[in-house]
Design a protein around this motif. Structure first.
Motif, mmCIF file in Angstrom:
data_model
loop_
_atom_site.group_PDB
_atom_site.id
_atom_site.type_symbol
_atom_site.label_atom_id
_atom_site.label_comp_id
_atom_site.label_asym_id
_atom_site.label_seq_id
_atom_site.Cartn_x
_atom_site.Cartn_y
_atom_site.Cartn_z
ATOM 1 N N UNK A 9 0.843 -1.183 0.000
ATOM 2 C CA UNK A 9 0.000 0.000 0.000
ATOM 3 C C UNK A 9 0.884 1.241 0.000
ATOM 4 N N UNK A 10 0.304 2.349 -0.468
ATOM 5 C CA UNK A 10 1.059 3.591 -0.475
ATOM 6 C C UNK A 10 1.282 4.057 0.944
ATOM 7 N N UNK A 11 2.525 4.373 1.253
ATOM 8 C CA UNK A 11 2.868 4.886 2.563
ATOM 9 C C UNK A 11 2.884 6.407 2.504
ATOM 10 N N UNK A 12 2.471 7.066 3.576
ATOM 11 C CA UNK A 12 2.551 8.523 3.587
ATOM 12 C C UNK A 12 3.991 8.985 3.452
ATOM 13 N N UNK A 13 4.169 10.044 2.713
ATOM 14 C CA UNK A 13 5.499 10.582 2.476
ATOM 15 C C UNK A 13 5.844 11.534 3.622
ATOM 16 N N UNK A 14 7.093 11.519 4.035
ATOM 17 C CA UNK A 14 7.532 12.408 5.102
ATOM 18 C C UNK A 14 7.766 13.797 4.518
ATOM 19 N N UNK A 15 7.087 14.801 5.057
ATOM 20 C CA UNK A 15 7.196 16.167 4.580
ATOM 21 C C UNK A 15 7.533 17.093 5.745
ATOM 22 N N UNK A 16 8.759 17.001 6.269
ATOM 23 C CA UNK A 16 9.079 17.800 7.455
ATOM 24 C C UNK A 16 9.128 19.293 7.167
ATOM 25 N N UNK A 17 9.521 19.682 5.966
ATOM 26 C CA UNK A 17 9.602 21.105 5.644
ATOM 27 C C UNK A 17 8.209 21.721 5.639
ATOM 28 N N UNK A 18 7.228 21.029 5.080
ATOM 29 C CA UNK A 18 5.865 21.559 5.047
ATOM 30 C C UNK A 18 5.294 21.693 6.455
ATOM 31 N N UNK A 19 5.587 20.736 7.310
ATOM 32 C CA UNK A 19 5.093 20.809 8.693
ATOM 33 C C UNK A 19 5.739 21.970 9.431
ATOM 34 N N UNK A 20 7.037 22.153 9.250
ATOM 35 C CA UNK A 20 7.732 23.249 9.913
ATOM 36 C C UNK A 20 7.261 24.600 9.381
ATOM 37 N N UNK A 21 7.079 24.717 8.065
ATOM 38 C CA UNK A 21 6.571 25.967 7.490
ATOM 39 C C UNK A 21 5.148 26.256 7.951
ATOM 40 N N UNK A 22 4.352 25.221 8.102
ATOM 41 C CA UNK A 22 2.995 25.405 8.617
ATOM 42 C C UNK A 22 3.032 25.967 10.023
ATOM 43 N N UNK A 23 3.921 25.445 10.853
ATOM 44 C CA UNK A 23 4.062 25.945 12.219
ATOM 45 C C UNK A 23 4.541 27.394 12.223
ATOM 46 N N UNK A 24 5.515 27.715 11.381
ATOM 47 C CA UNK A 24 6.057 29.077 11.334
ATOM 48 C C UNK A 24 5.002 30.057 10.822
ATOM 49 N N UNK A 26 1.736 29.638 10.858
ATOM 50 C CA UNK A 26 0.664 29.710 11.850
ATOM 51 C C UNK A 26 1.032 30.604 13.015
ATOM 52 N N UNK A 27 2.275 30.493 13.479
ATOM 53 C CA UNK A 27 2.737 31.350 14.573
ATOM 54 C C UNK A 27 2.755 32.808 14.138
ATOM 55 N N UNK A 28 3.256 33.063 12.924
ATOM 56 C CA UNK A 28 3.276 34.428 12.403
ATOM 57 C C UNK A 28 1.883 35.007 12.259
ATOM 58 N N UNK A 65 -0.719 34.683 5.781
ATOM 59 C CA UNK A 65 0.097 33.668 6.436
ATOM 60 C C UNK A 65 -0.752 32.499 6.931
ATOM 61 N N UNK A 66 -1.954 32.793 7.405
ATOM 62 C CA UNK A 66 -2.835 31.729 7.897
ATOM 63 C C UNK A 66 -3.253 30.787 6.771
ATOM 64 N N UNK A 91 -3.661 24.677 14.144
ATOM 65 C CA UNK A 91 -4.331 25.303 15.297
ATOM 66 C C UNK A 91 -4.026 26.794 15.360
ATOM 67 N N UNK A 92 -2.796 27.176 15.074
ATOM 68 C CA UNK A 92 -2.430 28.586 15.124
ATOM 69 C C UNK A 92 -2.957 29.369 13.926
ATOM 70 N N UNK A 93 -3.234 28.700 12.824
ATOM 71 C CA UNK A 93 -3.759 29.375 11.638
ATOM 72 C C UNK A 93 -5.270 29.598 11.720
ATOM 73 N N UNK A 94 -5.954 28.765 12.448
ATOM 74 C CA UNK A 94 -7.420 28.847 12.507
ATOM 75 C C UNK A 94 -7.977 30.150 13.080
ATOM 76 N N UNK A 95 -7.422 30.728 14.148
ATOM 77 C CA UNK A 95 -8.022 31.974 14.662
ATOM 78 C C UNK A 95 -8.049 33.111 13.650
ATOM 79 N N UNK A 96 -6.999 33.241 12.857
ATOM 80 C CA UNK A 96 -6.982 34.307 11.848
ATOM 81 C C UNK A 96 -8.037 34.050 10.777
#
Length: 115
Positions: A9-24, A26-28, A65-66, A91-96
Motif C-alpha cells: 500500500x502507499x505509505x505517507x510521504x515524510x514532509x518535514x519542511x511543510x510541517x515546519x513551514x505550517x508551524x512558522x 501559523x505562529x506568524x 500567512x494563515x 491550530x495557530x492558523x485557525x483563529x486568523x
C-alpha cells in the motif's frame, strides 16, 4: 497485456519542511492577529487613522500567512513524522481564518445595533 499491481500500500510521504513551514506561518499569523487586535484597541481610544490602517495591514498579512499555514498543515498532517508541527500550524492558523470570516458579520451587526 496485463497490468500488475503492487501489493504494498502507499505509505505517507515524510514532509518535514511543510510541517515546519505550517508551524512558522501559523505562529506568524497568530502574532499578526494579536497586533491587529491591539491596533483596534488603540483606534478605539481615538488615537487616529494610522492605527486603523495598521490594523488592516496586520489583518491582511495575518490572513495570508494563515492560508499558507493552513494549506501546508493539511498537506503535512498525513505524514509519518512531524505531525505535531503540522497540527500546531493548523491550530495557530485557525483563529486568523475564523476572525476573517466573522469580521463582516460583526461589522454588519454593529452597524444595525448603532442605527
Amino acid at each position: 497485456m496485463t497490468q500488475t499491481h503492487d501489493s504494498a500500500q502507499e505509505q505517507p510521504v515524510n514532509k518535514p519542511i511543510q510541517a515546519l513551514l505550517s508551524f512558522i506561518f501559523g505562529t506568524g499569523s497568530f502574532i499578526l492577529l494579536l497586533l491587529f487586535f491591539s491596533s483596534m484597541i488603540i483606534r478605539a481610544d481615538g488615537n487616529g487613522v494610522v492605527a486603523a490602517q495598521m490594523a488592516m495591514l496586520w489583518l491582511m498579512l495575518s490572513v495570508l500567512l494563515a492560508l499558507f499555514g493552513f494549506i501546508l498543515g493539511l498537506r503535512a498532517r498525513y505524514t509519518l513524522q512531524n505531525k505535531k508541527f503540522a497540527t500546531f500550524g493548523l491550530v495557530l492558523s485557525c483563529p486568523a481564518l475564523i476572525t476573517t470570516v466573522l469580521m463582516p458579520l460583526f461589522t454588519v451587526f454593529m452597524y444595525y445595533v448603532r442605527s
